[in-house]
Scaffold this motif. Structure first.
Motif, PDB file in Angstrom:
ATOM      1  N   GLY A   1       0.861  -1.344   0.015  1.00 43.37           N
ATOM      2  CA  GLY A   1      -0.012  -0.111  -0.119  1.00 43.37           C
ATOM      3  C   GLY A   1       0.557   0.871  -0.199  1.00 43.37           C
ATOM      4  O   GLY A   1       0.256   2.431   0.304  1.00 43.37           O
ATOM      5  N   ARG A   2       2.167   0.914  -0.228  1.00 41.36           N
ATOM      6  CA  ARG A   2       2.760   2.434   0.003  1.00 41.36           C
ATOM      7  C   ARG A   2       3.389   2.987  -1.849  1.00 41.36           C
ATOM      8  O   ARG A   2       4.155   2.421  -2.350  1.00 41.36           O
ATOM      9  N   ASN A   3       1.704   3.395  -2.497  1.00 44.20           N
ATOM     10  CA  ASN A   3       1.450   3.427  -3.702  1.00 44.20           C
ATOM     11  C   ASN A   3       2.901   4.999  -4.580  1.00 44.20           C
ATOM     12  O   ASN A   3       3.011   4.368  -5.500  1.00 44.20           O
ATOM     13  N   GLU A   4       2.827   5.379  -3.446  1.00 43.73           N
ATOM     14  CA  GLU A   4       3.288   7.158  -4.553  1.00 43.73           C
ATOM     15  C   GLU A   4       4.810   6.519  -4.516  1.00 43.73           C
ATOM     16  O   GLU A   4       5.618   6.974  -5.266  1.00 43.73           O
ATOM     17  N   GLU A   5       5.371   5.819  -3.317  1.00 41.25           N
ATOM     18  CA  GLU A   5       6.718   4.824  -2.748  1.00 41.25           C
ATOM     19  C   GLU A   5       7.074   3.922  -4.621  1.00 41.25           C
ATOM     20  O   GLU A   5       8.318   4.468  -5.079  1.00 41.25           O
ATOM     21  N   ALA A   6       6.035   3.117  -4.467  1.00 37.11           N
ATOM     22  CA  ALA A   6       6.501   2.465  -5.373  1.00 37.11           C
ATOM     23  C   ALA A   6       6.472   3.753  -6.566  1.00 37.11           C
ATOM     24  O   ALA A   6       7.360   3.084  -7.832  1.00 37.11           O
TER      25      ALA A   6
ATOM     26  N   VAL B   1       7.098  -1.652 -16.288  1.00 38.08           N
ATOM     27  CA  VAL B   1       6.919  -0.898 -15.903  1.00 38.08           C
ATOM     28  C   VAL B   1       5.669   0.270 -16.597  1.00 38.08           C
ATOM     29  O   VAL B   1       5.500   0.984 -15.175  1.00 38.08           O
ATOM     30  N   TRP B   2       5.775   1.134 -17.335  1.00 36.72           N
ATOM     31  CA  TRP B   2       4.598   1.774 -17.971  1.00 36.72           C
ATOM     32  C   TRP B   2       3.986   1.383 -17.419  1.00 36.72           C
ATOM     33  O   TRP B   2       2.732   2.268 -16.741  1.00 36.72           O
ATOM     34  N   TYR B   3       3.486   0.236 -18.264  1.00 34.65           N
ATOM     35  CA  TYR B   3       2.357  -0.558 -17.804  1.00 34.65           C
ATOM     36  C   TYR B   3       1.780  -0.314 -15.817  1.00 34.65           C
ATOM     37  O   TYR B   3       0.906   0.173 -15.584  1.00 34.65           O
ATOM     38  N   ILE B   4       2.640  -0.985 -15.075  1.00 32.84           N
ATOM     39  CA  ILE B   4       2.373  -1.442 -13.904  1.00 32.84           C
ATOM     40  C   ILE B   4       2.668   0.157 -12.996  1.00 32.84           C
ATOM     41  O   ILE B   4       1.254   0.236 -11.914  1.00 32.84           O
ATOM     42  N   ARG B   5       2.990   0.823 -13.274  1.00 27.72           N
ATOM     43  CA  ARG B   5       3.198   2.388 -13.199  1.00 27.72           C
ATOM     44  C   ARG B   5       1.910   2.825 -13.230  1.00 27.72           C
ATOM     45  O   ARG B   5       1.498   3.849 -12.196  1.00 27.72           O
ATOM     46  N   GLY B   6       1.161   3.128 -14.347  1.00 31.58           N
ATOM     47  CA  GLY B   6      -0.255   3.585 -14.573  1.00 31.58           C
ATOM     48  C   GLY B   6      -1.452   2.831 -13.435  1.00 31.58           C
ATOM     49  O   GLY B   6      -1.839   3.471 -13.271  1.00 31.58           O
ATOM     50  N   ASN B   7      -0.360   0.945 -13.127  1.00 25.01           N
ATOM     51  CA  ASN B   7      -2.291   0.380 -12.635  1.00 25.01           C
ATOM     52  C   ASN B   7      -1.957   1.666 -11.112  1.00 25.01           C
ATOM     53  O   ASN B   7      -2.558   1.778 -10.779  1.00 25.01           O
TER      54      ASN B   7
ATOM     55  N   VAL C   1      -4.368   5.767  -6.782  1.00 20.29           N
ATOM     56  CA  VAL C   1      -3.705   6.533  -6.511  1.00 20.29           C
ATOM     57  C   VAL C   1      -4.912   7.715  -7.135  1.00 20.29           C
ATOM     58  O   VAL C   1      -4.865   9.111  -6.479  1.00 20.29           O
ATOM     59  N   GLY C   2      -5.685   7.141  -7.700  1.00 17.10           N
ATOM     60  CA  GLY C   2      -6.263   7.976  -8.154  1.00 17.10           C
ATOM     61  C   GLY C   2      -6.758   9.561  -9.625  1.00 17.10           C
ATOM     62  O   GLY C   2      -6.713   9.956  -9.603  1.00 17.10           O
ATOM     63  N   ARG C   3      -4.815   9.418  -9.863  1.00 17.20           N
ATOM     64  CA  ARG C   3      -4.818   9.902 -10.777  1.00 17.20           C
ATOM     65  C   ARG C   3      -4.431   9.171 -12.176  1.00 17.20           C
ATOM     66  O   ARG C   3      -3.765   9.128 -13.141  1.00 17.20           O
ATOM     67  N   ASN C   4      -6.004   9.239 -13.171  1.00 18.16           N
ATOM     68  CA  ASN C   4      -5.967   8.566 -14.000  1.00 18.16           C
ATOM     69  C   ASN C   4      -5.772   9.280 -14.942  1.00 18.16           C
ATOM     70  O   ASN C   4      -5.361   8.362 -16.121  1.00 18.16           O
ATOM     71  N   GLU C   5      -5.981  10.436 -14.580  1.00 17.37           N
ATOM     72  CA  GLU C   5      -5.193  10.698 -15.976  1.00 17.37           C
ATOM     73  C   GLU C   5      -3.740  10.887 -16.624  1.00 17.37           C
ATOM     74  O   GLU C   5      -3.150  10.602 -17.713  1.00 17.37           O
ATOM     75  N   GLU C   6      -3.147  10.512 -15.683  1.00 23.36           N
ATOM     76  CA  GLU C   6      -1.442  10.019 -15.646  1.00 23.36           C
ATOM     77  C   GLU C   6      -1.290   9.087 -15.475  1.00 23.36           C
ATOM     78  O   GLU C   6      -0.521   8.369 -17.107  1.00 23.36           O
ATOM     79  N   ALA C   7      -2.203   8.179 -14.859  1.00 22.13           N
ATOM     80  CA  ALA C   7      -2.497   6.795 -15.708  1.00 22.13           C
ATOM     81  C   ALA C   7      -2.387   6.308 -17.340  1.00 22.13           C
ATOM     82  O   ALA C   7      -1.658   5.673 -17.923  1.00 22.13           O
ATOM     83  N   ILE C   8      -3.261   6.888 -17.905  1.00 22.37           N
ATOM     84  CA  ILE C   8      -3.043   6.570 -18.993  1.00 22.37           C
ATOM     85  C   ILE C   8      -2.258   7.081 -19.706  1.00 22.37           C
ATOM     86  O   ILE C   8      -2.186   6.277 -20.694  1.00 22.37           O
ATOM     87  N   ALA C   9      -1.495   8.309 -19.461  1.00 19.59           N
ATOM     88  CA  ALA C   9      -0.680   8.531 -20.152  1.00 19.59           C
ATOM     89  C   ALA C   9       0.474   7.562 -20.380  1.00 19.59           C
ATOM     90  O   ALA C   9       1.196   7.378 -21.044  1.00 19.59           O
TER      91      ALA C   9
END
Length: 603
Positions: free
Chosen positions: A306-311, A328-334, A339-347
């Protein structure tokens, strides 16, 4: 008959060269039947097979080799010695008949394990039972060339046969053979190759490495690499505790072995020991800070705890070193989605797809993220890209149907759910979504059949029982509606919406007291649920409790006045008729004016 283990110790002279000479003397002297057990590695066994005829030229020596499991040695010997004159028969490869009996300790055999006679290897059971036939039918010296673990099997599982031994001899492996065998093992395979091995082949390799590690001629600087190899092999066998033990041994010899720290972290991750895994990855990065795989693996472990920002920060480090690392781009998106940063996830998904445009899973997850943001047209396009690559991906067809339904394209949504069910007939989500869409289209009988299919595959879905009840309500089958809501409430007793609609169905069939109890139950769970207060007021009025009924409607109006106005407008005739019977015109007018004022309307 049990062997005397002190005799077994006596059979092993302290000096290997002495043991070899003792074996030669015993074989020269022996005539007729005899059993000799020689403990050695397969490489040293091959050397012995070559040397023995030169040492004892007067004896007729044959070699019987096995490269697979057997259950009956007697018949193999009969066939092999037929029409041959044999004084000494060397038998190599009997271990293949034992590997499948090795348990998860991979060669670490204990007295307790051997006491379980239900798992006696067939070959040893056969030798116990046939020992007299071997003695009577073969005037031959049998020499079994075995690994140390195989000797243990004979001691504990074939004691009757082993008790007739003429001697047990331990041959050391020559330094050049140790080096040759070690180099072969280090070069011959990697993790991907190990995955292809059968369980027995994995055990064979594990025992082979363990034997080489115990060789006295094994150089210290070679041991870390062998232990790393052993750990990788055990990892392929999913023996993660043993993997960590092997890596820990390697680190005792070479503390700065960054690959070991990384793989150790992966094993801890698989065991769910994520905090320890992170520490192991940190050790690897102290030694090799530009090790992008470790930054990736570390991010995964951080995500798990659950340490998502550190991940995300860890994934960013991996991408600084290797910008084309699409995984990594893929799992970073997940992680960004978490953490609710959906626009960044799509990028982030878009970056992954630039590198690997045929990655259907990313197109799929990207579509889900777009749907979450309400970009259903774009989500649909993303799902269609995924289906171009993998047209049989049932989950994509299902989610594509959801996007179409949200856009109001119900017929197309229905076709999409049907595609999902074509590839995965037991996909309850698709049956449920299909039913909901049929309901939207007014095809209630078909919707009901579809809900029943969903419940056939997943009977504990409270939401499906609830939706099924709604479909039955549209068909006017109120007793069945009540039964369906009852099923939903068995699964989820605090489902207040089901309590309210159950009350309405009970009201429809005239079970007014039960309806009132159902509304009260909803209000215990959600005291501010305006619908429950409203319908409770209606039923109380019907039951003659007008004062309490108006108080309940008043409560609903305070919480949601628009709902109450809408209900009065839609049910005006029914409400007025009911009140007229109770109060007469004059009283009804006063009540109606009072109610309108109460909810903020000036008559």
């Amino acid at each position: 008959m049990n062997p005397n283990l002190s005799d077994w110790d006596d059979d092993l002279p302290p000096e290997p060269e002495e043991a070899y000479q003792d074996l030669l003397r015993a074989l020269k002297r022996k005539s007729g039947f005899g059993l000799f057990f020689v403990q050695c590695t397969p490489g040293e066994a091959d050397n012995f097979i070559v040397k023995l005829p030169q040492e004892i030229p007067q004896k007729k020596i044959e070699v019987l080799r096995f490269v697979e499991s057997i259950d009956n040695l007697y018949e193999r010997v009969v066939e092999f010695v037929k029409d041959k004159q044999v004084d000494i028969l060397l038998i190599k490869g009997l271990e293949y008949s034992l590997y499948k009996y090795e348990k998860r300790s991979f060669g670490e055999i204990t007295e307790g394990q051997f006491s379980n006679l239900t798992s006696v290897p067939h070959i040893l059971n056969h030798l116990n039972q046939q020992r007299e036939r071997f003695r009577d039918d073969f005037p031959v010296s049998f020499v079994f060339l075995l690994r140390s673990f195989s000797i243990n099997y004979f001691i504990h599982r074939a004691p009757d046969f082993f008790d007739w031994r003429s001697g047990v001899f331990e041959l050391s492996t020559a330094p050049e053979v140790v080096e040759q065998e070690s180099n072969r093992l280090l070069l011959e395979g990697d993790y991907e190759e190990y995955l292809k091995l059968s369980p027995e082949q994995k055990i064979e390799k594990v025992i082979e490495i363990q034997d080489l590690l115990s060789e006295k001629h094994q150089p210290e600087n070679q041991k870390p690499s062998l232990l790393f190899k052993l750990g990788n092999l055990l990892f392929a066998a999913k023996e993660y505790e043993e993997v960590i033990a092997s890596y820990d041994q390697a680190l005792k010899f070479k503390l700065d072995y960054h690959e070991v720290w990384n793989n150790r972290g992966i094993s801890l991750f698989y065991l769910g020991r994520n905090e320890e895994a992170i520490l192991s990855y940190d050790q690897a990065l102290k030694i090799k800070p530009d090790y992008h795989e470790v930054w990736h693996n570390r991010g995964n472990a951080l995500l798990e705890v659950g340490r998502n920002e550190e991940a995300i920060a860890s994934y960013d480090q991996a991408l600084k070193i290797k910008p084309d690392y699409h995984e990594v781009w893929y799992i970073r998106g997940n992680a960004l989605l978490e953490v609710g940063r959906n626009e960044e996830a799509i990028a982030s998904y878009d970056q992954a797809l630039k590198i690997k445009p045929d990655y259907h899973e990313i197109w799929y997850i990207r579509g889900n993220a777009l749907g979450t943001l309400g970009h259903n047209e774009e989500a649909l396009a993303s799902y269609d890209q995924a289906l171009k690559i993998k047209p049989d991906y049932h989950e994509i067809w299902n989610n594509r149907g959801n996007a179409l339904g949200t856009l109001g394209h119900n017929e197309e949504a229905l076709a999409s759910y049907d595609q999902a069910l074509k590839f995965q007939p037991d996909l309850h989500e698709a049956w449920n979504n299909r039913a909901y869409t049929l309901n939207e289209l007014g095809r209630n009988e078909e919707a009901l059949a579809s809900y029943d299919q969903a419940l056939k595959f997943q009977p504990d879905l409270h939401k499906t029982w609830y939706n099924r009840g709604n479909a039955l309500g549209d068909l006017g089958r109120f007793e069945e509606v009540i039964a369906s809501f009852d099923q939903a409430l068995k699964i989820k007793p605090d489902y207040y919406q089901a309590w309210v609609l159950r009350g309405i169905a009970l009201l429809e069939v005239g079970r007014n007291e039960e309806a009132l109890a159902s509304y009260d139950q909803a209000l215990k769970i959600k005291p501010d649920y305006h619908q429950a207060w409203y319908y409770r007021g209606i039923i109380l009025t019907k039951l003659g409790h007008s004062k309490e009924g108006f108080a309940s409607i008043n409560k609903a109006a305070k919480i949601n006045p628009d709902f109450v106005i809408e209900q009065f407008q839609s049910q005006k005739k029914q409400v007025i008729s009911s009140m007229l019977q109770k109060f007469g015109w004059e009283k009804l007018t006063q009540v109606w004016i009072g109610l309108l004022k109460m909810i903020g309307i000036r008559p």
